[in-house]
Design a protein around this motif. Sequence first.
Motif, PDB file in Angstrom:
ATOM      1  N   ASP A 151       3.603  -1.613   0.931  1.00  0.00           N
ATOM      2  CA  ASP A 151       2.290  -1.426   0.201  1.00  0.00           C
ATOM      3  C   ASP A 151       2.325  -2.405  -0.876  1.00  0.00           C
ATOM      4  OD1 ASP A 151       0.419  -0.465  -1.584  1.00  0.00           O
ATOM      5  OD2 ASP A 151       0.462   1.484  -0.869  1.00  0.00           O
ATOM      6  N   GLU A 152       1.658  -3.354  -0.623  1.00  0.00           N
ATOM      7  CA  GLU A 152       1.487  -4.366  -1.670  1.00  0.00           C
ATOM      8  C   GLU A 152       1.193  -4.055  -2.950  1.00  0.00           C
ATOM      9  OE1 GLU A 152       2.499  -7.388  -0.866  1.00  0.00           O
ATOM     10  OE2 GLU A 152       2.637  -6.991   1.189  1.00  0.00           O
ATOM     11  N   SER A 153       0.521  -2.925  -3.173  1.00  0.00           N
ATOM     12  CA  SER A 153       0.013  -2.326  -4.556  1.00  0.00           C
ATOM     13  C   SER A 153       1.422  -1.947  -5.515  1.00  0.00           C
ATOM     14  CB  SER A 153      -0.991  -1.509  -4.630  1.00  0.00           C
ATOM     15  OG  SER A 153      -0.685  -0.217  -3.915  1.00  0.00           O
ATOM     16  N   GLY A 157       4.152  -3.296  -5.985  1.00  0.00           N
ATOM     17  CA  GLY A 157       4.468  -4.211  -7.080  1.00  0.00           C
ATOM     18  C   GLY A 157       5.973  -4.504  -6.981  1.00  0.00           C
ATOM     19  N   MET A 192      -2.770   1.077  -1.227  1.00  0.00           N
ATOM     20  CA  MET A 192      -3.125   1.511  -2.599  1.00  0.00           C
ATOM     21  C   MET A 192      -2.401   2.854  -3.001  1.00  0.00           C
ATOM     22  SD  MET A 192      -6.812   1.704  -4.401  1.00  0.00           S
ATOM     23  CE  MET A 192      -7.084   3.403  -3.572  1.00  0.00           C
TER      24      MET A 192
END
Length: 91
Positions: free
Chosen positions: A76-78, A80, A1
């Motif tokens: 980090d998937e957040s 984007g 995040m």
Amino acid sequence: MLERMLKKDRTEVTFVLPVDSPPGPVSVVGDFNDWRPGVHTLEARKDGKRAVTVALASESVHSFRYLAAGDYWFNDESAGDLDGPNSRLHT
């Protein structure tokens, strides 16, 4: 995040991960630290998560990844957005 805090002349980005996933030490590495592991190592916070804050130029774009023990690289998937195999961060 990712957490962002806009300042007058920069953006402070805090990279945040759960305390135990993945286990062991984790660094955030990217073009802002010449991809050098250990420069920005996440440390435990009072809320049980790990984090590190990096000051970056406002209105800039950076590529980064996390590096955990055992040469385990992950995104980090957040974030984007991706830049090839890397996460992309817009400040």
